[in-house]
Write a protein that holds these residues in place. Structure first.
Motif, PDB file in Angstrom:
ATOM      1  N   SER A 102      -1.740  -3.364   8.207  1.00  0.00           N
ATOM      2  CA  SER A 102      -1.286  -2.039   7.774  1.00  0.00           C
ATOM      3  C   SER A 102      -0.054  -2.145   6.882  1.00  0.00           C
ATOM      4  N   VAL A 103       0.813  -3.123   7.166  1.00  0.00           N
ATOM      5  CA  VAL A 103       1.976  -3.359   6.311  1.00  0.00           C
ATOM      6  C   VAL A 103       1.520  -3.738   4.902  1.00  0.00           C
TER       7      VAL A 103
ATOM      8  N   THR B  89      -0.045  -0.759   3.133  1.00  0.00           N
ATOM      9  CA  THR B  89       0.965   0.213   2.715  1.00  0.00           C
ATOM     10  C   THR B  89       1.661  -0.239   1.441  1.00  0.00           C
TER      11      THR B  89
ATOM     12  N   LEU C 129       9.245   1.551   7.631  1.00  0.00           N
ATOM     13  CA  LEU C 129       7.969   1.567   8.341  1.00  0.00           C
ATOM     14  C   LEU C 129       8.187   1.622   9.849  1.00  0.00           C
TER      15      LEU C 129
ATOM     16  N   THR D  67       4.123  -1.619  13.563  1.00  0.00           N
ATOM     17  CA  THR D  67       2.982  -1.540  12.659  1.00  0.00           C
ATOM     18  C   THR D  67       2.410  -2.934  12.426  1.00  0.00           C
TER      19      THR D  67
ATOM     20  N   THR E  33      -2.549   3.906   4.704  1.00  0.00           N
ATOM     21  CA  THR E  33      -3.739   3.076   4.603  1.00  0.00           C
ATOM     22  C   THR E  33      -4.946   3.796   4.011  1.00  0.00           C
TER      23      THR E  33
ATOM     24  N   SER F  15       2.226   4.065   8.497  1.00  0.00           N
ATOM     25  CA  SER F  15       1.598   3.272   7.438  1.00  0.00           C
ATOM     26  C   SER F  15       0.766   4.175   6.533  1.00  0.00           C
TER      27      SER F  15
END
Length: 256
Positions: free
Chosen positions: A149-150, A153, A141, A145, A10, A8
């Motif tokens: 975080s998805v 991203t 990805l 995850t 972030t 990810s």
């Protein structure tokens, strides 16, 4: 060819912080002195975050000789350049080999630009749907995850593509995204071509490759004629040198 899963995205380097740190950097300055001034000037209250910003700037944007800051064309262009030149230099170098930017350019930006510019292209073909972003993240990805975080991203990809000028963001909570061709500063674009040659330890390249396939051309999605104009400006400024081999125009890196 399948690419390995990506982690990810972030945390990133805020452009205002990066420019502040580059403005503090002076040729010949010891890195410890620069870091101390950076700690004094950065607005973040936590030392750990300031240290991270200093490290990211040094790794991604600063050239050093031993323990000191090198005197480079990049630093002089940052110090003396217009806002547009500084933005192109900053975002172009910071995102030069960022893997999420690479896959987004290859799988979303460039294909949709080509589709949008075809004769009689459908309306809104330049709009990137939520499903397209979701599919990109799903393809690349790392499994497992978390949803936060998805989301972060996806936001980082979109925000940084917008900084390159190849994505237009509309709205806030319900954000619409549209692909665009960037408008980089000409000399900064040429510097990025020279930078790619140096990173790859290449003494020269074909001028047509620089205008169509170089990292700068891909990052900013510029048409070849626009890239040619940028390269000509870079030759005049000395960041690239022009030559010929077997009758074909070639380009060499200028002064580092």
């Amino acid at each position: 060819m399948n690419t390995p899963p990506l982690t990810s995205w972030t945390r990133t380097l805020n452009p205002d912080d990066a420019l502040l740190l580059l403005e503090l950097a002076q040729p010949g300055m010891h890195l410890d002195d620069w870091a101390q001034q950076a700690h004094d000037r950065l607005p973040q209250p936590g030392r750990a975050r300031r240290t991270e910003l200093i490290r990211l700037t040094r790794e991604r944007l600063l050239d050093v000789e031993g323990d000191s800051i090198a005197d480079t064309v990049y630093l002089r262009l940052i110090h003396d350049g217009t806002p547009g030149r500084r933005d192109t230099l900053l975002h172009g170098r910071a995102l030069f080999d960022q893997p999420w930017i690479t896959v987004a350019l290859d799988e979303i930006v460039h294909p949709q630009l080509e589709a949008a510019e075809r004769p009689l292209a459908p309306r809104d073909v330049d709009r990137v749907t939520d499903d397209a972003w979701a599919a990109l993240l799903d393809r690349h990805l790392k499994p497992g995850t978390g949803p936060q975080s998805v989301d972060k991203t996806r936001s980082q990809i979109q925000r940084n593509l917008a900084r390159l000028g190849v994505l237009e963001l509309r709205g806030n909570t319900a954000r619409d995204t549209y692909v665009r061709r960037g408008q980089p500063d000409a000399v900064a674009f040429a510097w990025l071509v020279a930078h790619e040659l140096r990173v790859a330890n290449l003494p020269e390249c074909d001028a047509a490759w620089a205008a169509r396939q170089s990292r700068a051309a891909r990052l900013f999605a510029v048409p070849p004629l626009t890239a040619d104009t940028c390269i000509e400006a870079g030759v005049r400024a000395g960041v690239l040198r022009a030559g010929f081999l077997a009758g074909r125009p070639r380009l060499h890196p200028g002064t580092p």
